[in-house]
Design a protein around this motif. Structure first.
Motif, PDB file in Angstrom:
ATOM      1  N   HIS A 140       0.835  -1.215   0.000  1.00  9.76           N
ATOM      2  CA  HIS A 140       0.000   0.000   0.000  1.00  9.76           C
ATOM      3  C   HIS A 140       0.863   1.257   0.000  1.00  9.76           C
ATOM      4  O   HIS A 140       0.649   2.171  -0.811  1.00  9.76           O
ATOM      5  CB  HIS A 140      -0.915  -0.015   1.229  1.00  9.76           C
ATOM      6  CG  HIS A 140      -1.562   1.299   1.532  1.00  9.76           C
ATOM      7  ND1 HIS A 140      -2.476   1.896   0.690  1.00  9.76           N
ATOM      8  CD2 HIS A 140      -1.406   2.148   2.584  1.00  9.76           C
ATOM      9  CE1 HIS A 140      -2.872   3.046   1.214  1.00  9.76           C
ATOM     10  NE2 HIS A 140      -2.231   3.216   2.366  1.00  9.76           N
ATOM     11  N   GLU A 141       1.848   1.287   0.882  1.00  8.12           N
ATOM     12  CA  GLU A 141       2.713   2.472   0.981  1.00  8.12           C
ATOM     13  C   GLU A 141       3.497   2.708  -0.309  1.00  8.12           C
ATOM     14  O   GLU A 141       3.753   3.862  -0.691  1.00  8.12           O
ATOM     15  CB  GLU A 141       3.670   2.304   2.163  1.00  8.12           C
ATOM     16  CG  GLU A 141       2.972   2.351   3.521  1.00  8.12           C
ATOM     17  CD  GLU A 141       3.798   1.716   4.630  1.00  8.12           C
ATOM     18  OE1 GLU A 141       4.976   1.391   4.388  1.00  8.12           O
ATOM     19  OE2 GLU A 141       3.247   1.530   5.719  1.00  8.12           O
ATOM     20  N   GLU A 143       2.460   1.977  -3.234  1.00  5.60           N
ATOM     21  CA  GLU A 143       1.488   2.167  -4.327  1.00  5.60           C
ATOM     22  C   GLU A 143       1.612   1.082  -5.400  1.00  5.60           C
ATOM     23  O   GLU A 143       1.585   1.349  -6.597  1.00  5.60           O
ATOM     24  CB  GLU A 143       1.635   3.564  -4.934  1.00  5.60           C
ATOM     25  CG  GLU A 143       1.396   4.670  -3.924  1.00  5.60           C
ATOM     26  CD  GLU A 143       1.509   6.057  -4.526  1.00  5.60           C
ATOM     27  OE1 GLU A 143       1.967   6.179  -5.677  1.00  5.60           O
ATOM     28  OE2 GLU A 143       1.131   7.029  -3.841  1.00  5.60           O
ATOM     29  N   PRO A 167      -6.039  -0.244   4.729  1.00  9.27           N
ATOM     30  CA  PRO A 167      -7.000  -0.267   3.624  1.00  9.27           C
ATOM     31  C   PRO A 167      -7.433  -1.678   3.228  1.00  9.27           C
ATOM     32  O   PRO A 167      -8.004  -1.877   2.164  1.00  9.27           O
ATOM     33  CB  PRO A 167      -6.203   0.385   2.484  1.00  9.27           C
ATOM     34  CG  PRO A 167      -4.799  -0.034   2.756  1.00  9.27           C
ATOM     35  CD  PRO A 167      -4.652  -0.110   4.252  1.00  9.27           C
ATOM     36  N   PHE A 168      -7.170  -2.655   4.073  1.00  6.67           N
ATOM     37  CA  PHE A 168      -7.456  -4.047   3.726  1.00  6.67           C
ATOM     38  C   PHE A 168      -8.594  -4.609   4.580  1.00  6.67           C
ATOM     39  O   PHE A 168      -8.613  -4.437   5.800  1.00  6.67           O
ATOM     40  CB  PHE A 168      -6.208  -4.916   3.930  1.00  6.67           C
ATOM     41  CG  PHE A 168      -5.051  -4.486   3.071  1.00  6.67           C
ATOM     42  CD1 PHE A 168      -4.983  -4.854   1.738  1.00  6.67           C
ATOM     43  CD2 PHE A 168      -4.039  -3.702   3.603  1.00  6.67           C
ATOM     44  CE1 PHE A 168      -3.923  -4.460   0.944  1.00  6.67           C
ATOM     45  CE2 PHE A 168      -2.959  -3.298   2.816  1.00  6.67           C
ATOM     46  CZ  PHE A 168      -2.913  -3.676   1.483  1.00  6.67           C
ATOM     47  N   TYR A 186      -8.733  -4.668  -1.255  1.00  4.81           N
ATOM     48  CA  TYR A 186      -7.952  -3.440  -1.061  1.00  4.81           C
ATOM     49  C   TYR A 186      -8.806  -2.223  -1.389  1.00  4.81           C
ATOM     50  O   TYR A 186      -9.266  -2.067  -2.520  1.00  4.81           O
ATOM     51  CB  TYR A 186      -6.720  -3.482  -1.961  1.00  4.81           C
ATOM     52  CG  TYR A 186      -5.859  -2.236  -1.908  1.00  4.81           C
ATOM     53  CD1 TYR A 186      -5.288  -1.799  -0.713  1.00  4.81           C
ATOM     54  CD2 TYR A 186      -5.586  -1.507  -3.071  1.00  4.81           C
ATOM     55  CE1 TYR A 186      -4.490  -0.664  -0.670  1.00  4.81           C
ATOM     56  CE2 TYR A 186      -4.778  -0.378  -3.039  1.00  4.81           C
ATOM     57  CZ  TYR A 186      -4.241   0.042  -1.837  1.00  4.81           C
ATOM     58  OH  TYR A 186      -3.432   1.162  -1.809  1.00  4.81           O
ATOM     59  N   PRO A 188      -8.165   1.626  -0.874  1.00  8.10           N
ATOM     60  CA  PRO A 188      -7.332   2.734  -0.403  1.00  8.10           C
ATOM     61  C   PRO A 188      -8.123   3.956   0.030  1.00  8.10           C
ATOM     62  O   PRO A 188      -7.674   4.742   0.854  1.00  8.10           O
ATOM     63  CB  PRO A 188      -6.439   3.047  -1.611  1.00  8.10           C
ATOM     64  CG  PRO A 188      -7.152   2.467  -2.792  1.00  8.10           C
ATOM     65  CD  PRO A 188      -7.896   1.272  -2.278  1.00  8.10           C
ATOM     66  N   GLU A 201       2.973  -1.597  10.669  1.00  6.55           N
ATOM     67  CA  GLU A 201       3.172  -1.131   9.297  1.00  6.55           C
ATOM     68  C   GLU A 201       4.658  -0.994   8.925  1.00  6.55           C
ATOM     69  O   GLU A 201       4.984  -0.509   7.857  1.00  6.55           O
ATOM     70  CB  GLU A 201       2.473   0.201   9.113  1.00  6.55           C
ATOM     71  CG  GLU A 201       3.046   1.322   9.935  1.00  6.55           C
ATOM     72  CD  GLU A 201       2.312   2.631   9.700  1.00  6.55           C
ATOM     73  OE1 GLU A 201       2.427   3.503  10.561  1.00  6.55           O
ATOM     74  OE2 GLU A 201       1.651   2.785   8.694  1.00  6.55           O
TER      75      GLU A 201
END
Length: 206
Positions: A140-141, A143, A167-168, A186, A188, A201
Motif C-alpha cells: 500500500h505504501e 502504491e 486499507p485491507f 484493497y 485505499p 506497518e
C-alpha cells in the motif's frame, strides 16, 4: 514422495507442474488451489498478478491460465527460480511472465521503482514467517496495488491475521487442515477518508 501438482483449469488445464526439490517449499495442493480460485475468480479478464513467495510458481501460473494478462514471480531460492522457468515453459506461458530472484521486501521496492501495479497478489510465505499483513501494508505504501485489488494470503491455520487493517478488509477465510487462506479486498479510499493504519506497518527488513 512428492505429490503431483497440476494446472487445475484454463488454457493450461491438466499440465503437470514440477515441484522444487527438497522440503523447503510447500506447494499449494490442487484441492486448495481449486477452492482458492473459486473464491477470487474463478476466471479473469486480464490484469496483472504477483506471486511473491512463488516456490514452483503454481499460483501465478494458475492465474495466467485462467485469464490474467501478466504475472510476476518472485522467490529468493535459485532452485525455485529454475523450476518456475521450467513450469512456465511447459505451460507455454513464459511470454506473459517476469521472474525475479530476490528477497520479498527488496522485490517490492524494485517493482515500485518500475511503476508496476497489481490486481491480484498471492502471499504464500513459509509458515515460520508471520508478516503477511506487514507486506500488504508495504505494498500500500509503495502504491503497488490497483484499487479493489485482491490479496490471497495463505498461512498456517493455527495463526490468525486481523480481519481489517489499514486499507485491507478480509472478505473470505477458509481452513484446509493445516492451511488457512484469507482473501483481502484493497480499498485505499478507506485510509484517505481518515481511517488509520495499524501499528504493524513497519516495512520488512532487507
Amino acid at each position: 514422495m512428492t505429490r503431483q501438482v497440476r494446472v487445475v483449469s484454463g488454457s493450461a488445464k491438466g499440465r503437470p507442474l514440477k515441484a522444487v526439490p527438497g522440503t523447503g517449499t510447500r506447494p499449494t495442493t490442487d484441492k486448495v488451489k481449486e477452492a482458492l480460485f473459486s473464491m477470487v475468480g474463478p476466471y479473469f479478464e486480464g490484469g496483472t498478478a504477483l506471486d511473491l513467495f512463488a516456490g514452483s510458481g503454481g499460483l501465478g501460473i494458475e492465474a495466467l491460465s485462467r485469464g490474467m494478462d501478466k504475472a510476476v514471480f518472485v522467490d529468493l531460492e535459485s532452485k525455485s527460480i529454475e523450476v518456475i522457468r521450467m513450469n512456465l515453459k511447459a505451460t507455454k506461458l513464459e511470454d506473459q511472465a517476469a521472474v525475479y530472484r530476490n528477497d520479498a521486501g527488496r522485490a517490492l521496492k524494485a517493482l515500485a521503482k518500475r511503476g508496476t501495479t497489481f490486481d491480484l497478489v498471492f502471499l504464500d510465505p513459509p509458515y515460520r514467517i508471520k508478516n503477511g499483513h506487514e507486506l500488504m501494508l508495504t505494498m500500500h505504501e509503495l502504491e503497488l496495488l490497483e484499487p479493489e485489488a485482491t490479496i490471497v494470503l495463505e498461512y498456517e491455520s493455527k495463526h490468525n491475521y486481523p480481519e481489517q487493517f489499514g486499507p485491507f478488509e478480509q472478505t473470505r477465510k477458509a481452513l484446509y487442515g493445516e492451511t488457512a487462506v484469507s482473501i483481502y479486498y484493497y480499498a485505499p479510499e478507506a485510509v484517505e477518508d481518515g481511517e488509520s493504519i495499524t501499528p504493524e506497518e513497519e516495512a520488512p527488513h532487507d
